[in-house]
Design an enzyme around this catalytic site. Structure first.
Site, PDB file in Angstrom:
ATOM      1  N   ASP A  54       0.846  -1.187   0.000  1.00 46.63           N
ATOM      2  CA  ASP A  54       0.000   0.000   0.000  1.00 46.63           C
ATOM      3  C   ASP A  54       0.886   1.243   0.000  1.00 46.63           C
ATOM      4  OD1 ASP A  54       0.936   0.275   2.564  1.00 46.63           O
ATOM      5  OD2 ASP A  54      -0.969  -0.156   3.538  1.00 46.63           O
ATOM      6  N   PHE A  55       0.288   2.396   0.212  1.00 42.94           N
ATOM      7  CA  PHE A  55       1.035   3.648   0.107  1.00 42.94           C
ATOM      8  C   PHE A  55       1.450   4.199   1.470  1.00 42.94           C
ATOM      9  CE2 PHE A  55      -1.140   3.279  -3.877  1.00 42.94           C
ATOM     10  CZ  PHE A  55      -0.249   3.799  -4.793  1.00 42.94           C
ATOM     11  N   ASN A  83      -7.287   1.809  -6.909  1.00 45.07           N
ATOM     12  CA  ASN A  83      -6.118   1.049  -7.346  1.00 45.07           C
ATOM     13  C   ASN A  83      -5.936   1.132  -8.854  1.00 45.07           C
ATOM     14  OD1 ASN A  83      -5.785   0.325  -4.683  1.00 45.07           O
ATOM     15  ND2 ASN A  83      -6.854  -1.632  -4.905  1.00 45.07           N
ATOM     16  N   ASP A  87      -4.052  -1.384 -10.495  1.00 42.51           N
ATOM     17  CA  ASP A  87      -3.445  -2.672 -10.860  1.00 42.51           C
ATOM     18  C   ASP A  87      -4.276  -3.529 -11.804  1.00 42.51           C
ATOM     19  OD1 ASP A  87      -5.399  -3.910  -9.057  1.00 42.51           O
ATOM     20  OD2 ASP A  87      -4.064  -3.283  -7.423  1.00 42.51           O
ATOM     21  N   HIS A 133      -8.171   6.357 -10.265  1.00 44.74           N
ATOM     22  CA  HIS A 133      -6.799   6.813 -10.469  1.00 44.74           C
ATOM     23  C   HIS A 133      -6.150   6.205 -11.711  1.00 44.74           C
ATOM     24  CE1 HIS A 133      -6.764   7.658  -5.866  1.00 44.74           C
ATOM     25  NE2 HIS A 133      -7.306   8.640  -6.552  1.00 44.74           N
TER      26      HIS A 133
END
Length: 238
Positions: free
Chosen positions: A31-32, A101, A103, A118
């Protein structure tokens, strides 16, 4: 699965899921903001600066080096949460997945109605001619991927200093407004404007699934402080 969550799902026909980085951590994607997250890295240049629009334009080689090493995980695979949400969509109960996300794991699991706030690592375009490219081009063409026309290829991910896609944002708002159950998982609800989407929910119960506290905990009808993959492990909607 938690019995209360199972009952809420059983009694709902217009479910919307809103998720963040915590949905993919169990697929091996960091995660961030958590311990060991992207923004906890020690480096001369802060990660938030590297993933900004201005840095991308002025230092493309450094941007792509960081991007490939820390933001792209081509071998990641969907976990139990991704699979359960796809099953709920196939069963006609889940109307939309709204994700922060990039991905693409929701689509890989089989979800079709996915709003990527995003952007996605799987979509890339030439900044000169607009031609589209897949992720393989970004991984193969180092140090800076270039289009045959000579233009720089930019990932279609939202960088700092860039706005969210208004069409995606509006579609997410409409989905939340129509929902009769909103399940929020794997997000601290601290990143705006994405976190602000919850204020458009006027439906039924609100479910929050997150390991750490969020600003909306007191508003939740059901609060689960577990890994989201564990919550959905073994779940089937068919």
């Amino acid at each position: 699965m938690d019995k209360k969550l199972a009952a809420l799902i059983e009694n709902s026909q217009n479910i919307v899921f809103f998720g963040g980085a915590g949905v993919s951590t169990e697929s091996g994607i960091p995660d961030f903001r958590g311990a060991g997250g992207l923004y906890r890295m020690r480096s001369e240049i802060p990660p938030e600066t590297i993933v900004s629009h201005s840095f991308f334009l002025s230092h493309p080689e450094q941007f792509f080096r960081f991007y490939r090493e820390h933001m792209v995980f081509p071998d990641a695979r969907p976990n139990a949460a991704h699979r359960a949400l796809a099953a709920l969509e196939r069963a006609g109960r889940l109307r939309a997945v709204i994700t922060q996300n990039i991905d693409g794991l929701h689509q890989l699991a089989g979800s079709r109605a996915v709003y990527e706030l995003h952007g996605s690592i799987h979509r890339n375009h030439c900044m000169r001619c607009g031609r589209s490219f897949g992720l393989d081009t970004i991984l193969r063409e180092a140090p800076v991927p270039l289009c045959p026309c000579g233009g720089t290829i930019k990932p279609d991910v939202v960088l700092y200093e860039e706005p969210l896609d208004s069409a995606v944002l509006n579609a997410a708002v409409k989905a939340i407004e129509r929902a009769d159950l909103l399940i929020v998982g794997g997000t601290s609800l601290s990143v705006y404007p994405a976190a602000g989407l919850l204020r458009y929910y006027r439906g039924g119960p609100l479910v929050l699934i997150n390991r750490t506290p969020t600003p909306y905990d007191r508003e939740a009808d059901l609060l689960l402080t577990e890994n989201i993959g564990e919550v959905f492990a073994g779940f089937t909607a068919e």
